[in-house]
Design a protein around this motif. Sequence first.
Motif, PDB file in Angstrom:
ATOM      1  N   GLY A  29       0.928  -1.268   0.144  1.00 13.42           N
ATOM      2  CA  GLY A  29      -0.023   0.086  -0.085  1.00 13.42           C
ATOM      3  C   GLY A  29       0.926   1.292  -0.049  1.00 13.42           C
ATOM      4  N   ALA A  30       0.742   2.078  -0.794  1.00 13.84           N
ATOM      5  CA  ALA A  30       1.443   3.385  -1.025  1.00 13.84           C
ATOM      6  C   ALA A  30       0.396   4.519  -0.156  1.00 13.84           C
ATOM      7  N   PHE A  31       1.232   5.364   0.421  1.00 12.29           N
ATOM      8  CA  PHE A  31       0.452   6.575   0.976  1.00 12.29           C
ATOM      9  C   PHE A  31       0.540   7.807   0.449  1.00 12.29           C
ATOM     10  N   ASN A  32       1.607   7.799  -0.469  1.00 12.66           N
ATOM     11  CA  ASN A  32       1.880   9.112  -1.636  1.00 12.66           C
ATOM     12  C   ASN A  32       2.341   8.714  -2.871  1.00 12.66           C
ATOM     13  N   ALA A  33       2.527   9.426  -3.537  1.00 12.51           N
ATOM     14  CA  ALA A  33       2.892   9.093  -5.281  1.00 12.51           C
ATOM     15  C   ALA A  33       4.431   8.863  -5.018  1.00 12.51           C
ATOM     16  N   LEU A  34       4.928   9.330  -4.042  1.00 13.05           N
ATOM     17  CA  LEU A  34       6.762   8.998  -4.082  1.00 13.05           C
ATOM     18  C   LEU A  34       6.560   7.584  -3.469  1.00 13.05           C
ATOM     19  N   SER A  35       5.788   7.190  -2.452  1.00 13.32           N
ATOM     20  CA  SER A  35       5.897   5.949  -2.124  1.00 13.32           C
ATOM     21  C   SER A  35       5.573   4.672  -3.238  1.00 13.32           C
ATOM     22  N   ALA A  49      -3.939   1.203  -3.060  1.00 12.11           N
ATOM     23  CA  ALA A  49      -4.409   2.380  -2.391  1.00 12.11           C
ATOM     24  C   ALA A  49      -5.493   1.954  -1.572  1.00 12.11           C
ATOM     25  N   SER A  50      -5.029   2.139  -0.149  1.00 14.41           N
ATOM     26  CA  SER A  50      -6.085   1.656   0.942  1.00 14.41           C
ATOM     27  C   SER A  50      -7.009   2.815   1.459  1.00 14.41           C
ATOM     28  N   GLY A  51      -8.215   2.364   1.609  1.00 11.72           N
ATOM     29  CA  GLY A  51      -9.006   3.436   1.836  1.00 11.72           C
ATOM     30  C   GLY A  51      -8.816   4.085   3.358  1.00 11.72           C
ATOM     31  N   VAL A  75      -5.504   8.972  -5.817  1.00  9.02           N
ATOM     32  CA  VAL A  75      -5.135   7.931  -6.509  1.00  9.02           C
ATOM     33  C   VAL A  75      -4.575   7.984  -7.820  1.00  9.02           C
ATOM     34  N   HIS A  76      -5.187   9.391  -8.472  1.00  5.52           N
ATOM     35  CA  HIS A  76      -4.579   9.683  -9.756  1.00  5.52           C
ATOM     36  C   HIS A  76      -3.194   9.943  -9.802  1.00  5.52           C
ATOM     37  N   THR A  77      -2.844  10.491  -8.394  1.00  9.76           N
ATOM     38  CA  THR A  77      -1.509  10.880  -8.482  1.00  9.76           C
ATOM     39  C   THR A  77      -0.453   9.504  -8.186  1.00  9.76           C
ATOM     40  N   TYR A  78      -1.114   8.683  -7.676  1.00  7.03           N
ATOM     41  CA  TYR A  78      -0.377   7.282  -7.487  1.00  7.03           C
ATOM     42  C   TYR A  78      -0.338   6.571  -8.793  1.00  7.03           C
ATOM     43  N   ALA A  79      -1.405   6.578  -9.775  1.00  4.50           N
ATOM     44  CA  ALA A  79      -1.294   6.074 -10.936  1.00  4.50           C
ATOM     45  C   ALA A  79      -0.223   6.600 -11.983  1.00  4.50           C
ATOM     46  N   ARG A  80      -0.458   7.972 -11.895  1.00  2.01           N
ATOM     47  CA  ARG A  80       0.372   8.607 -12.914  1.00  2.01           C
ATOM     48  C   ARG A  80       1.731   8.385 -12.584  1.00  2.01           C
ATOM     49  N   ALA A  81       2.269   8.147 -11.272  1.00  2.00           N
ATOM     50  CA  ALA A  81       3.602   8.302 -10.831  1.00  2.00           C
ATOM     51  C   ALA A  81       4.238   6.970 -11.094  1.00  2.00           C
ATOM     52  N   THR A  82       3.584   5.910 -11.448  1.00  2.64           N
ATOM     53  CA  THR A  82       4.077   4.466 -11.560  1.00  2.64           C
ATOM     54  C   THR A  82       3.688   3.793 -12.788  1.00  2.64           C
ATOM     55  N   ASP A  83       4.538   3.121 -13.561  1.00  3.28           N
ATOM     56  CA  ASP A  83       4.240   1.949 -14.353  1.00  3.28           C
ATOM     57  C   ASP A  83       3.410   1.033 -13.909  1.00  3.28           C
ATOM     58  N   LEU A  84       3.367   0.598 -12.741  1.00  7.39           N
ATOM     59  CA  LEU A  84       2.719  -0.450 -12.180  1.00  7.39           C
ATOM     60  C   LEU A  84       1.064  -0.251 -12.105  1.00  7.39           C
ATOM     61  N   PRO A  85       0.415  -1.513 -12.005  1.00  7.53           N
ATOM     62  CA  PRO A  85      -1.104  -1.354 -12.029  1.00  7.53           C
ATOM     63  C   PRO A  85      -1.117  -0.948 -10.443  1.00  7.53           C
ATOM     64  N   VAL A  86      -2.356  -0.167 -10.482  1.00  7.95           N
ATOM     65  CA  VAL A  86      -2.843   0.362  -9.218  1.00  7.95           C
ATOM     66  C   VAL A  86      -4.448  -0.387  -8.822  1.00  7.95           C
ATOM     67  N   LEU A  87      -4.353  -0.894  -7.656  1.00  8.68           N
ATOM     68  CA  LEU A  87      -5.525  -1.301  -7.163  1.00  8.68           C
ATOM     69  C   LEU A  87      -6.256  -0.574  -6.091  1.00  8.68           C
ATOM     70  N   VAL A  88      -7.384  -0.241  -6.162  1.00 10.05           N
ATOM     71  CA  VAL A  88      -7.991   0.867  -5.218  1.00 10.05           C
ATOM     72  C   VAL A  88      -9.373   0.479  -4.401  1.00 10.05           C
ATOM     73  N   ASP A  89      -9.128   0.626  -3.102  1.00  5.71           N
ATOM     74  CA  ASP A  89     -10.110   0.294  -2.141  1.00  5.71           C
ATOM     75  C   ASP A  89     -11.383   1.255  -2.573  1.00  5.71           C
ATOM     76  N   ALA A  90     -12.292   0.884  -3.195  1.00  8.76           N
ATOM     77  CA  ALA A  90     -13.409   1.758  -3.418  1.00  8.76           C
ATOM     78  C   ALA A  90     -14.525   1.712  -2.501  1.00  8.76           C
ATOM     79  N   ASP A  91     -14.254   1.251  -0.975  1.00  9.89           N
ATOM     80  CA  ASP A  91     -15.182   1.263   0.009  1.00  9.89           C
ATOM     81  C   ASP A  91     -16.477   0.397  -0.603  1.00  9.89           C
ATOM     82  N   THR A  92     -17.574   0.923  -0.344  1.00 12.80           N
ATOM     83  CA  THR A  92     -18.945   0.491  -0.913  1.00 12.80           C
ATOM     84  C   THR A  92     -19.114   0.963  -2.038  1.00 12.80           C
TER      85      THR A  92
END
Length: 303
Positions: A29-35, A49-51, A75-92
């Motif tokens: 789990g990342a906590f910002n784009a740099l991580s 990306a944890s809720g 999470v847009h900042t995460y996704a654009r910072a990395t070439d890896l797939p980002v999985l997002v916790d979308a809660d309910t």
Amino acid sequence: MLYSKTTPEAKRRAFREGLTSGRLLRFPGAFNALSAKLIQKKGFEGVYASGGVLANDLGLPDIGLTTLTEVAGRVHTYARATDLPVLVDADTGFGEAMNVARTVQELEDAGVAGIHIEDQVNPKRCGHLDGKQVVDQATAVNRIKAAVDARRDDNLVILARTDIRGSEGLQAAIDRAKALIDAGADGIFPEALRDLGEFEAFRKAVDAPLLANMTEFGKSELFTNQQLEDLGFNLVIYPVSLQRLALGAAERGLDTIIAEGSLRSQVESMQTRADLYDLVDYAAYNEFDTSVFNFDVERDNYH
């Protein structure tokens, strides 16, 4: 330099293919784009990306207080910072069927590769707290159907999370999982299974990609990657781990200032300036167009 060179569509294809590769995909789990960039640099297969992390980053508890706009923007900042797939916790899904549909498309536009939608009531709470409540099966199924119908890229991975284990037991979780797969979910996130026997029983009963949540201080034991891969799990997340590590180090640093009057004793445990410059690729920015944007990255005392 700047943002990811890999398109969201390519990341989604890679994620979907990875789920059927027979190997365990590791998504810290990342906590910002740099991580998120650091996760890529270390060779992991994806970013989570944890809720809870997103809520905590706003100074809030994980009880359904964040909004779709806040989550999508971050999470847009995460996704654009990395070439890896980002999985997002979308809660309910931030509501019921129509809200779920909008959530899917907003997060698609944010560039993520996958999301998971859970079956808790609104507002939800952290999956490892006591007193959770889940919706009835028809409501849970409708959320997943709405999510699947709303996606515009068929490669967007939609996982269904079920929290029913905590209130109704393992068999209820297995039954709920099968109904969610029938509704179109690409895989299942069984939250708060207790021991290795429950993980094994769930894997034997459910014929779909499965996610294991290895969160510290929760209901589940912490199993190794090899244990999970041997069981046949497809994906493991470490949702809050990096945030916990970072804040633990930050607290120790603040205590050191109070106790010692400086941070000299902590310098050896810090990320060096050289490593930071490498992670954000200062050199590439310097080389991009020196006639327009020119600065020197000092090599002396580069730490």
